[in-house]
Scaffold this motif. Structure first.
Motif, PDB file in Angstrom:
ATOM      1  N   GLY A  74       0.798  -1.260   0.185  1.00  0.00           N
ATOM      2  CA  GLY A  74      -0.045   0.125  -0.068  1.00  0.00           C
ATOM      3  C   GLY A  74       0.860   1.243  -0.116  1.00  0.00           C
ATOM      4  N   LEU A  75       1.926   1.267   0.853  1.00  0.00           N
ATOM      5  CA  LEU A  75       2.815   2.474   0.830  1.00  0.00           C
ATOM      6  C   LEU A  75       3.477   2.762  -0.454  1.00  0.00           C
ATOM      7  CD1 LEU A  75       4.457   1.843   4.473  1.00  0.00           C
ATOM      8  CD2 LEU A  75       2.761   3.723   3.718  1.00  0.00           C
ATOM      9  N   VAL A  76       4.155   1.463  -1.191  1.00  0.00           N
ATOM     10  CA  VAL A  76       4.778   1.610  -2.427  1.00  0.00           C
ATOM     11  C   VAL A  76       3.988   2.089  -3.640  1.00  0.00           C
ATOM     12  CG1 VAL A  76       6.390   0.372  -3.674  1.00  0.00           C
ATOM     13  CG2 VAL A  76       6.739   0.160  -1.400  1.00  0.00           C
ATOM     14  N   ALA A  77       3.135   1.160  -3.762  1.00  0.00           N
ATOM     15  CA  ALA A  77       2.000   1.575  -4.645  1.00  0.00           C
ATOM     16  C   ALA A  77       1.529   2.691  -4.621  1.00  0.00           C
ATOM     17  CB  ALA A  77       0.854   0.112  -4.881  1.00  0.00           C
ATOM     18  N   GLY A  78       0.857   3.266  -3.346  1.00  0.00           N
ATOM     19  CA  GLY A  78       0.296   4.502  -3.295  1.00  0.00           C
ATOM     20  C   GLY A  78       1.221   5.622  -3.411  1.00  0.00           C
ATOM     21  N   CYS A  79       2.621   5.652  -3.194  1.00  0.00           N
ATOM     22  CA  CYS A  79       3.654   6.553  -3.499  1.00  0.00           C
ATOM     23  C   CYS A  79       3.757   6.776  -5.065  1.00  0.00           C
ATOM     24  CB  CYS A  79       4.718   6.427  -3.083  1.00  0.00           C
ATOM     25  SG  CYS A  79       4.832   6.669  -1.086  1.00  0.00           S
ATOM     26  N   ALA A  80       3.970   5.490  -5.713  1.00  0.00           N
ATOM     27  CA  ALA A  80       4.061   5.457  -7.196  1.00  0.00           C
ATOM     28  C   ALA A  80       2.780   6.016  -7.908  1.00  0.00           C
ATOM     29  CB  ALA A  80       4.442   4.195  -7.451  1.00  0.00           C
ATOM     30  N   LEU A  81       1.509   5.509  -7.665  1.00  0.00           N
ATOM     31  CA  LEU A  81       0.560   5.844  -8.317  1.00  0.00           C
ATOM     32  C   LEU A  81       0.136   7.443  -8.189  1.00  0.00           C
ATOM     33  CD1 LEU A  81      -1.954   3.009  -7.691  1.00  0.00           C
ATOM     34  CD2 LEU A  81      -0.918   3.452  -9.887  1.00  0.00           C
ATOM     35  N   GLY A  82       0.453   7.996  -7.072  1.00  0.00           N
ATOM     36  CA  GLY A  82       0.224   9.392  -6.506  1.00  0.00           C
ATOM     37  C   GLY A  82       1.068  10.386  -7.440  1.00  0.00           C
ATOM     38  N   LEU A  83       2.298  10.018  -7.040  1.00  0.00           N
ATOM     39  CA  LEU A  83       3.388  10.923  -8.043  1.00  0.00           C
ATOM     40  C   LEU A  83       3.135  10.879  -9.631  1.00  0.00           C
ATOM     41  CD1 LEU A  83       6.545  10.585  -6.073  1.00  0.00           C
ATOM     42  CD2 LEU A  83       5.086  12.465  -6.264  1.00  0.00           C
ATOM     43  N   ALA A  84       2.686   9.666  -9.881  1.00  0.00           N
ATOM     44  CA  ALA A  84       2.399   9.543 -11.397  1.00  0.00           C
ATOM     45  C   ALA A  84       1.369  10.114 -11.864  1.00  0.00           C
ATOM     46  CB  ALA A  84       2.505   7.879 -11.945  1.00  0.00           C
ATOM     47  N   GLY A  85       0.276  10.071 -11.216  1.00  0.00           N
ATOM     48  CA  GLY A  85      -1.202  10.924 -11.416  1.00  0.00           C
ATOM     49  C   GLY A  85      -0.850  12.675 -11.322  1.00  0.00           C
ATOM     50  N   ALA A  86      -0.094  12.867 -10.350  1.00  0.00           N
ATOM     51  CA  ALA A  86       0.149  14.279  -9.986  1.00  0.00           C
ATOM     52  C   ALA A  86       1.327  15.062 -11.302  1.00  0.00           C
ATOM     53  CB  ALA A  86       0.977  14.738  -8.812  1.00  0.00           C
ATOM     54  N   LEU A 247      11.560  13.791 -19.708  1.00  0.00           N
ATOM     55  CA  LEU A 247      11.837  12.986 -18.535  1.00  0.00           C
ATOM     56  C   LEU A 247      10.415  12.687 -17.512  1.00  0.00           C
ATOM     57  CD1 LEU A 247      13.876  12.279 -16.360  1.00  0.00           C
ATOM     58  CD2 LEU A 247      13.922  14.524 -15.533  1.00  0.00           C
ATOM     59  N   GLY A 248       9.680  13.564 -17.589  1.00  0.00           N
ATOM     60  CA  GLY A 248       8.393  13.428 -16.534  1.00  0.00           C
ATOM     61  C   GLY A 248       7.620  12.339 -17.204  1.00  0.00           C
ATOM     62  N   VAL A 249       7.378  12.079 -18.609  1.00  0.00           N
ATOM     63  CA  VAL A 249       6.722  10.911 -19.102  1.00  0.00           C
ATOM     64  C   VAL A 249       7.407   9.633 -18.810  1.00  0.00           C
ATOM     65  CG1 VAL A 249       5.851   9.716 -21.135  1.00  0.00           C
ATOM     66  CG2 VAL A 249       5.428  12.386 -20.978  1.00  0.00           C
ATOM     67  N   LEU A 250       8.718   9.608 -18.871  1.00  0.00           N
ATOM     68  CA  LEU A 250       9.369   8.716 -18.429  1.00  0.00           C
ATOM     69  C   LEU A 250       9.256   8.008 -16.940  1.00  0.00           C
ATOM     70  CD1 LEU A 250      12.743   9.019 -20.589  1.00  0.00           C
ATOM     71  CD2 LEU A 250      10.724   7.520 -21.052  1.00  0.00           C
ATOM     72  N   LEU A 251       9.097   9.099 -16.123  1.00  0.00           N
ATOM     73  CA  LEU A 251       9.098   8.828 -14.654  1.00  0.00           C
ATOM     74  C   LEU A 251       7.796   8.307 -14.651  1.00  0.00           C
ATOM     75  CD1 LEU A 251      10.871  12.028 -13.189  1.00  0.00           C
ATOM     76  CD2 LEU A 251      11.580   9.512 -13.064  1.00  0.00           C
ATOM     77  N   ILE A 252       6.619   8.758 -15.179  1.00  0.00           N
ATOM     78  CA  ILE A 252       5.430   8.473 -15.010  1.00  0.00           C
ATOM     79  C   ILE A 252       5.319   6.909 -15.415  1.00  0.00           C
ATOM     80  CG2 ILE A 252       3.055   8.668 -15.860  1.00  0.00           C
ATOM     81  CD1 ILE A 252       3.410  11.582 -16.192  1.00  0.00           C
ATOM     82  N   ALA A 253       6.006   6.798 -16.657  1.00  0.00           N
ATOM     83  CA  ALA A 253       5.917   5.123 -17.146  1.00  0.00           C
ATOM     84  C   ALA A 253       6.518   4.284 -15.969  1.00  0.00           C
ATOM     85  CB  ALA A 253       6.765   5.105 -18.134  1.00  0.00           C
ATOM     86  N   LEU A 254       7.402   4.559 -15.464  1.00  0.00           N
ATOM     87  CA  LEU A 254       8.498   3.865 -14.451  1.00  0.00           C
ATOM     88  C   LEU A 254       7.497   3.722 -13.290  1.00  0.00           C
ATOM     89  CD1 LEU A 254      11.112   2.124 -13.796  1.00  0.00           C
ATOM     90  CD2 LEU A 254      12.107   4.522 -12.949  1.00  0.00           C
ATOM     91  N   LEU A 255       7.014   4.755 -12.530  1.00  0.00           N
ATOM     92  CA  LEU A 255       6.051   4.572 -11.528  1.00  0.00           C
ATOM     93  C   LEU A 255       4.830   3.882 -11.786  1.00  0.00           C
ATOM     94  CD1 LEU A 255       6.405   8.486 -10.281  1.00  0.00           C
ATOM     95  CD2 LEU A 255       7.355   6.587  -8.987  1.00  0.00           C
TER      96      LEU A 255
END
Length: 342
Positions: A74-86, A247-255
């Protein structure tokens, strides 16, 4: 001469909000460890986490091998999905943008089903690796296709490319799964996202990707603030717009790929949490992004706790987030779509 010390910079509104969010997140972590079909006390849960203690009870096994991995997921997926959405909303300046626009869910599903069709069965690590690779590859293809001249991001092309690729991959996935009932059952189970992760070892592989991508995202705060003023003004401030967007799109992809491979597709979290964080911290990315980093896992853990607490059985977290997210989405369309994301 008296010197008057001002505490405004230390005890400002963001400081209070960050402190409150940390306390709430800590409380939800504790609740996630003690909540379930079998209630376990806080003291016993804490003692079960001691590395020097060998498990000799069923409760200890439940904490270490079921609820702890679930909470970490929950912590890891939450951080990743939140930042990707932002990031997605900031780069496209679209308040309804979601990481799913990059086709990560469809890419992960397709490569998983393809692997099952070739090998017949998959181990946990094979399934995770295929899902991660498929999600990342789909996101990169959409990002490259959606780039305009000079490598700059074109939101319309990005959306069209994501929808088109998702439709193609979903058709191929359905065709392959319908040929084999076992594959169809596996796909149906995987596509209902869940935090029910049973292996702690997966976090040793996943955490470096998420931590690195999260760190780079937070370092882009100044560039994103400038970009929110418009591309022309951002260039006058010395921002390399094309590089920031790529760079932003690549980070979204990775997250997004990391979160999807870990928990399966979880809807609405990447859409809702950034709006909640923006409502609390404003549009300044120096506060907005760290706020999203704390708020999203809190929302995801809360949804998972609700799913484990109501009814005789467990309701998957993706279903709870859909119930929470649908009214929020309606509110966004009704009240915010005309004003953008500012």
């Amino acid at each position: 001469m008296k010197v008057k010390l001002s505490t405004t910079s230390l005890l400002s509104k963001p400081f209070y909000l960050f402190t409150l969010l940390l306390l709430v997140l800590f409380g939800l972590v504790v609740m996630s460890l003690v909540t379930g079909a079998k209630t376990i006390s806080v003291s016993e849960s804490w003692s079960s986490l001691s590395l020097w203690q060998v498990c000799h009870s069923e409760n200890c096994d439940i904490i270490r091998f079921s609820r702890l991995p679930r909470t970490l997921a929950g912590l890891v997926a939450g951080c990743a999905l939140g930042l990707a959405g932002a990031l997605m909303q900031s780069l496209t300046r679209n308040p309804l943008a979601d990481p799913g626009l990059l086709g990560v869910n469809s890419g992960a599903s397709f490569t998983t089903v393809l692997g099952l069709s070739v090998w017949g069965s998959l181990s946990f690590w094979q399934s995770y690796s295929l899902a991660f690779f498929g999600a990342l590859l789909a996101a990169v293809i959409v990002a490259v296709t959606g780039a305009g001249r000079g490598g700059r991001l074109n939101p319309i092309r990005l959306t069209l490319a994501g929808v088109s690729l998702a439709a193609i991959l979903e058709g191929l996935t359905s065709g392959l799964s319908l040929l084999n009932p076992e594959i169809y059952d596996h796909l149906r189970f995987w596509q209902t996202g869940s935090l029910d992760v049973r292996q702690l070892s997966v976090f040793t592989l996943l955490s470096p990707f998420v931590i690195t991508a999260a760190g780079l995202t937070l370092m882009m705060s100044r560039s994103l603030n400038a970009l929110s003023l418009g591309e022309d003004l951002a260039r006058t401030l010395g921002i390399r717009v094309g590089l920031v967007q790529i760079l932003g799109v690549l980070l979204i992809a990775l997250l997004s790929a990391s979160a999807t491979a870990l928990t399966g597709p979880i809807a609405f979290i990447g859409l809702i949490a950034p709006h909640l964080a923006r409502g609390c911290f404003g549009s300044d990315h120096r506060y907005f992004l760290p706020g999203t980093l704390l708020l999203t896992p809190a929302v995801l853990l809360l949804a998972d706790i609700i799913g484990r607490s109501i009814g005789p059985g467990e309701i998957r977290v993706s279903i709870i987030t859909a119930f929470i997210g649908a009214p929020v989405l309606i509110g966004l369309v009704r009240y915010r779509i005309g004003r953008g994301i500012s």
